[in-house]
Design an enzyme around this catalytic site. Structure first.
Site, PDB file in Angstrom:
ATOM      1  N   CYS A 181       0.838  -1.191   0.000  1.00  0.00           N
ATOM      2  CA  CYS A 181       0.000   0.000   0.000  1.00  0.00           C
ATOM      3  C   CYS A 181       0.877   1.246   0.000  1.00  0.00           C
ATOM      4  CB  CYS A 181      -0.854  -0.050   1.268  1.00  0.00           C
ATOM      5  SG  CYS A 181      -1.809   1.408   1.555  1.00  0.00           S
TER       6      CYS A 181
HETATM    7  P1  IMP Z   1      -0.922  -7.143   3.508  1.00  0.00           P
HETATM    8  O1  IMP Z   1      -1.493  -8.397   4.080  1.00  0.00           O
HETATM    9  O2  IMP Z   1      -0.097  -6.340   4.472  1.00  0.00           O
HETATM   10  O3  IMP Z   1      -0.195  -7.393   2.223  1.00  0.00           O
HETATM   11  O4  IMP Z   1      -2.159  -6.180   3.186  1.00  0.00           O
HETATM   12  C1  IMP Z   1      -3.271  -6.576   2.404  1.00  0.00           C
HETATM   13  C2  IMP Z   1      -4.281  -5.448   2.371  1.00  0.00           C
HETATM   14  O5  IMP Z   1      -3.724  -4.284   1.749  1.00  0.00           O
HETATM   15  C3  IMP Z   1      -5.512  -5.717   1.546  1.00  0.00           C
HETATM   16  O6  IMP Z   1      -6.436  -6.571   2.150  1.00  0.00           O
HETATM   17  C4  IMP Z   1      -6.062  -4.294   1.322  1.00  0.00           C
HETATM   18  O7  IMP Z   1      -6.780  -3.820   2.425  1.00  0.00           O
HETATM   19  C5  IMP Z   1      -4.781  -3.482   1.216  1.00  0.00           C
HETATM   20  N1  IMP Z   1      -4.478  -3.184  -0.204  1.00  0.00           N
HETATM   21  C6  IMP Z   1      -4.491  -4.015  -1.262  1.00  0.00           C
HETATM   22  N2  IMP Z   1      -4.108  -3.398  -2.391  1.00  0.00           N
HETATM   23  C7  IMP Z   1      -3.847  -2.133  -2.056  1.00  0.00           C
HETATM   24  C8  IMP Z   1      -3.422  -0.990  -2.822  1.00  0.00           C
HETATM   25  O8  IMP Z   1      -3.156  -1.028  -4.020  1.00  0.00           O
HETATM   26  N3  IMP Z   1      -3.299   0.166  -2.108  1.00  0.00           N
HETATM   27  C9  IMP Z   1      -3.562   0.248  -0.773  1.00  0.00           C
HETATM   28  N4  IMP Z   1      -3.940  -0.811  -0.026  1.00  0.00           N
HETATM   29  C10 IMP Z   1      -4.090  -1.989  -0.663  1.00  0.00           C
END
Ligand code: IMP
Length: 338
Positions: A181
């Site tokens: 993100c």
């Molecule tokens: P991770 O588990 O830390 O990789 O976070 C996953 C979460 O990041 C997802 O469930 C979304 O809420 C958020 N997310 C996914 N794609 C994006 C993006 O392009 N920009 C901002 N947040 C995102």
């Protein structure tokens, strides 16, 4: 050292995230072996083995991931980019184990109607749930169809009542914390995941609102899953932890003698494929083999945490009131050394 309750952590003067806190085992545990601890939960009226959901991102949850997670007793939320709604509806007989999908704000009523025939859970997949069009869509889906609705995302609980009034059954909590993100960098929006979760939790409980809470983004390891549940989350949503597994969509790539798979944000250029405002990154993560390895590691970590914390079940873990706020050096001390 001060032992913090949830309420004290919620009133901490700075915003906190998972690496800023840890669980403090204080009681003599009555649990003889971690196998005694049960991670079973009810979420949105369904029974699961673990409080784990997959993120509806195009490099995380396609059909294969949704089915594998269903076999493992977790919930996969099928991404809306991999397959059009029409295609999903046409082929739904092949997808008996898929019980949740994501839709965009522009999904039309007739496709949602068809979808609602086949799935019990619909996730309105937007970056910001604090938006009138999300409330409208949620209300429309809930009044017309018999499905549970997940909305998201929020960073703070001020609007929680509006979401509940619009019919939302669960909410994704976390803005700016996802590992791919770039929202915070691009916009300056967002607070630490622990503070976001606690803020929403206390507002839900103080206002006696009926909505389940999903800790979404920034979860890096089984320990973070245990922390999120101990803080009171009903379930966690994972992107990067599941990325790179065999069941994710996309090819395995060999590069520099290592195997990799692509992982990218839903608002990345690769997904949008046009010159819009970009709030997500694209990256490669090491290939991890089958998703069962990841889920087993989470299950083992969670059960072990429960055994330290004298918790026989997830409800007991959710009632944890003994947290430490870590100094930077004590956080570093917690990491294994080479
Ligand atoms: P991770 O588990 O830390 O990789 O976070 C996953 C979460 O990041 C997802 O469930 C979304 O809420 C958020 N997310 C996914 N794609 C994006 C993006 O392009 N920009 C901002 N947040 C995102």
């Amino acid at each position: 050292m001060k032992i913090f309750s949830k309420n004290e952590l919620n009133n901490y003067q700075l915003s906190l995230t998972y690496d800023d806190i840890s669980l403090v085992p204080t009681d003599i545990s009555r649990i003889k072996s971690r196998a005694e601890a049960s991670t079973k939960v009810k979420f949105l009226d369904k029974d699961f083995n673990l409080p784990v959901l997959s993120s509806p991102m195009d490099s995380v949850t396609g059909i294969e991931m949704a089915e594998a997670l269903s076999d493992l007793g977790c919930l996969g939320i099928l991404n809306r980019f991999n397959m059009t709604l029409d295609e999903f509806i046409k082929r739904q007989n092949e997808f008996k184990k898929v019980n949740a999908v994501s839709i965009s704000l522009t999904a039309d009523e007739s496709s949602i109607a068809e979808l609602a025939e086949h799935v019990d859970i619909i996730c309105i997949d937007t970056a910001n749930a604090n938006n009138l069009s999300v409330l409208k869509k949620c209300e429309e889906v809930k009044t017309k169809f018999k499905v549970k609705v997940i909305v998201g995302n929020i960073a703070h609980g001020k609007s929680l009542k509006d979401l509940v009034n619009a019919g939302a059954d669960a909410v994704r909590i976390g803005i700016g914390g996802g590992s791919v993100c770039t929202t915070s960098v691009q916009t300056g929006i967002g607070i630490g995941q622990v503070s976001s979760l606690l803020n929403v939790l206390f507002i839900r409980d103080d206002e006696k609102l009926d909505i389940e809470l999903i800790a979404d983004g920034g979860i890096k390891n089984p320990g973070d899953v245990a922390k999120a549940i101990a803080l009171g989350a009903d379930s966690v949503m994972l992107g990067r932890m599941l990325a790179g597994t065999r069941e994710t969509p996309g090819e395995v790539i060999k590069y520099n003698d290592q195997l990799w798979k692509k992982y990218r944000g839903s608002a990345s250029f690769g997904v949008k494929l046009k010159n819009e405002f970009i709030e997500g990154e694209e990256t490669m993560v090491p290939y991890k083999g089958t998703v069962k390895n990841v889920i087993d590691a989470i299950s083992d970590g969670l059960k072990s945490a429960m055994s330290y914390m004298n918790c026989l079940n997830i409800d007991e873990l959710r009632n944890t009131e003994t947290f430490a706020a870590l100094s930077n050096s004590s956080f570093l001390e917690r990491l294994p050394k080479k």
